[in-house]
Design an enzyme around this catalytic site. Structure first.
Site, short mmCIF file in Angstrom:
data_model
loop_
_atom_site.label_atom_id
_atom_site.label_comp_id
_atom_site.label_asym_id
_atom_site.label_seq_id
_atom_site.Cartn_x
_atom_site.Cartn_y
_atom_site.Cartn_z
N ASP A 1 17.93 -19.21 54.59
CA ASP A 1 18.35 -18.50 53.48
C ASP A 1 19.87 -18.29 53.59
OD1 ASP A 1 19.00 -18.47 50.00
OD2 ASP A 1 17.76 -16.60 50.94
N GLU B 1 10.45 -14.28 60.60
CA GLU B 1 10.04 -14.65 60.19
C GLU B 1 9.63 -16.02 60.34
OE1 GLU B 1 11.14 -15.29 55.58
OE2 GLU B 1 11.11 -13.26 55.19
N TYR C 1 8.30 -8.76 49.96
CA TYR C 1 8.66 -9.00 48.73
C TYR C 1 7.64 -8.32 47.38
CZ TYR C 1 13.04 -9.88 50.95
OH TYR C 1 14.50 -10.32 51.31
N GLU D 1 12.15 -5.49 55.34
CA GLU D 1 13.22 -6.76 53.91
C GLU D 1 12.65 -6.43 52.96
OE1 GLU D 1 14.26 -11.28 54.12
OE2 GLU D 1 15.29 -10.74 56.27
N TRP E 1 17.05 -5.78 51.66
CA TRP E 1 17.95 -7.07 51.22
C TRP E 1 18.40 -7.08 50.55
CZ3 TRP E 1 18.24 -10.14 56.09
CH2 TRP E 1 18.86 -11.44 55.30
C1 BDP Z 1 13.67 -13.54 53.46
C2 BDP Z 1 14.89 -14.64 54.39
C3 BDP Z 1 15.63 -13.98 54.24
C4 BDP Z 1 15.79 -14.21 52.46
C5 BDP Z 1 15.05 -13.71 51.93
C6 BDP Z 1 15.03 -13.87 50.51
O1 BDP Z 1 13.95 -13.35 55.77
O2 BDP Z 1 16.68 -14.68 55.02
O3 BDP Z 1 17.12 -14.58 52.39
O4 BDP Z 1 13.38 -13.54 52.39
O5 BDP Z 1 14.39 -14.79 49.78
O6 BDP Z 1 12.26 -14.55 53.35
O7 BDP Z 1 16.13 -13.41 49.80
#
Ligand code: BDP
Length: 518
Positions: free
Chosen positions: A93, A331, A395, A431, A476
């Site tokens: 991404d 990841e 997340y 993240e 992140w």
């Molecule tokens: C994680 C990835 C990162 C993405 C982030 C996202 O490591 O590179 O930018 O999620 O979805 O899975 O913002």
């Protein structure tokens, strides 16, 4: 060629070229290199002409291909990514900026010269007084059997070379240690007779893991910072020194002490800046977008490239006091990105062996730092058994339980407790965050609003305050960044930045500043 360089060895060094480079001098190919984000070079002495102009050409193949690192031309999890695929098609991404992204140097070296320097530091403490120990290994031109000298301030040690290798050590009385808030650097000078000299800024510090804590200079430390990107409008991923200084300033302003070089090695200038500023770096290889369920020859090719990139990264960055850990991948998945294979399956076991081989390589090459990798939410938990500390990208409140802040907070706490009970290691959330459109506000907080981002960050910070095994929080992302076009991203941007792409603070930046400067 500078006339004064006649009689010397001439080399060319390229800071980085993505993804495959061929270097020509006066029409003759002098070398090739696979892989971006890391430096490479060649001895071109036999190909230069003196007294007339030389023509240097670097031909870079920037095409996205599945057998490159990171893999391109495939979607996340392999294949074409189906209806979620974006353009350009990448297994990661961020926008696949390519080409020559860093400086290219022409170097004149004396025929007998220093090839490599490795520095390891330690210290003893009695009361307030610190004695620093600096061990140095020097590799010189292969058959050199003469003497050399090590110097730090008034301290001096003799190097006696045998077949081009020598070791020496220096003791520094009343030393100042290196760390966030006190980034003391000492100038180490290595001399090879009177033919060659190399200057290196070093910091005296130790780093390690003790039980479920991270220890810097023997004291517990919690990482406060970000995952970043090398990304800016106009310059893309190209070295941009003013932006590097601006970011350094914002890290200081917000009270961060650390960042991860997600998802590839950053410029050497960025590492030097971190040394000077006292920033703790988790240094990542370009091993992003790996899938263990892909065809065996592809997985084997990625493995080869990952081993080479790990070794090259450690060779490049081993002397930076700022670098405390190697992150050998981001990841990796076994199976579909959204529904990874379960532990124990053949693909999952293959993944574990793949990752463990990178971890052991990093450990073999450098026993003075920790090794980890960023673990995807839902991926096999048994991949975490060999790492020194656990790094998890999670997340809760965004991809999982989006909009449901209370439920997200509970689920996060549950997973952290389970991981901690199982492994007893320090945990870094490498993240977490929420996409946030600058200027979008909502009360009560809702997804995409500046308020929502603050709330997501708040329960992570609260948890870390009361659970010291949560040894680090890397939000992140530091700033909004460019990615591929697609339905998962608005305006081809990832908006999880705490700063906008042009480095203006969102509400969350002010929130972090008030918490981190307490
Ligand atoms: C994680 C990835 C990162 C993405 C982030 C996202 O490591 O590179 O930018 O999620 O979805 O899975 O913002």
């Amino acid at each position: 060629m500078p006339a004064g360089w006649r009689g010397q060895r001439i080399a060319i060094r390229v800071g980085s070229a993505s993804y495959f480079a061929r270097v020509f001098v006066n029409g003759v190919e002098v070398g090739t290199h696979e892989g971006g984000h890391l430096a490479f070079g060649f001895d071109i002495t036999g190909h230069v002409s003196w007294g007339s102009a030389n023509h240097i050409a670097i031909r870079v193949d920037n095409s996205l291909k599945p057998d490159r690192l990171p893999p391109g031309g495939v979607g996340m999890g392999g294949g074409d990514g189906g209806f979620l695929a974006g353009f350009p098609l990448t297994s990661y991404d961020f926008f696949p900026y390519a080409g020559i992204q860093r400086q290219v140097w022409l170097i004149g070296l004396p025929p007998v010269h220093i090839e490599d320097v490795t520095v390891i530091t330690s210290f003893d403490q009695s009361g307030e007084d610190v004695t620093g120990h600096v061990q140095v290994r020097v590799n010189a031109t292969l058959d050199y059997d003469g003497n050399g000298t090590l110097l730090i301030g008034g301290q001096r040690a003799v190097l006696a070379f045998v077949n081009g290798v020598a070791q020496g050590s220096l003791t520094i009385a009343h030393a100042a240690l290196w760390g966030p808030g006190h980034p003391k650097l000492y100038n180490l000078i290595v001399m090879l007779g009177d033919t060659d000299r190399y200057d290196l800024d070093i910091g005296i510090r130790t780093f390690g893991v003790k039980g479920d804590r991270m220890m810097l200079n023997g004291a517990e430390i919690q990482l406060k910072g970000f995952g970043k990107h090398e990304d800016f409008a106009g310059s893309g991923r190209g070295l941009n020194l003013p932006v590097l200084m601006k970011d350094a300033d914002l890290l200081r302003w917000i009270g961060a002490n650390s960042y991860r070089t997600s998802h590839y090695p950053y410029s050497e200038e960025a590492m030097q800046q971190a040394d000077r500023q006292g920033i703790l770096i988790v240094d990542e290889t370009p091993a992003v977008g790996l899938g263990f369920h892909l065809a065996a020859d592809l997985v084997n090719r990625h493995h080869e490239l990952c081993l080479a990139a790990t070794a090259a990264l450690i060779a490049r960055d081993k002397n930076h006091p700022s670098v405390i850990a190697w992150s050998i991948a981001n990841e990796p998945v076994a199976g579909s990105f959204f529904n990874p294979e379960k532990p124990g399956s053949p693909i999952s076991s293959l993944g574990r062996d793949f990752l463990n081989s990178l971890i052991s390589l990093a450990r073999k090459l450098d026993s003075t730092r920790a090794v980890s990798f960023a673990h995807l939410q839902g991926a096999s938990p048994d991949w975490l058994t060999e790492v020194d500390f656990i790094s998890i990208n999670r997340y809760y409140g965004w991809y999982y339980l989006g909009g449901r802040l209370e439920a997200a907070k509970t689920a996060l706490a549950q997973e952290l407790e389970t991981l901690h009970a199982l492994h007893g290691k320090p945990i870094v959330i490498s993240e977490f965050g929420a996409d946030t459109l600058p200027g979008h506000h909502a009360q009560p907080a809702e997804m995409w609003s500046e308020e929502y981002q603050v709330e997501v960050l708040r329960y992570h910070l609260d948890y870390a305050d009361s659970h010291p095994y949560l040894a680090g929080l890397h939000i992140w992302n530091f700033a909004d960044f460019k990615t591929s076009q697609g339905i998962l991203r608005t305006a081809s941007m990832n908006f999880k930045g705490v700063f906008t792409r042009d480095r203006k603070p969102k509400m969350s930046a002010h929130f972090l500043r008030s918490r981190w400067n307490k």
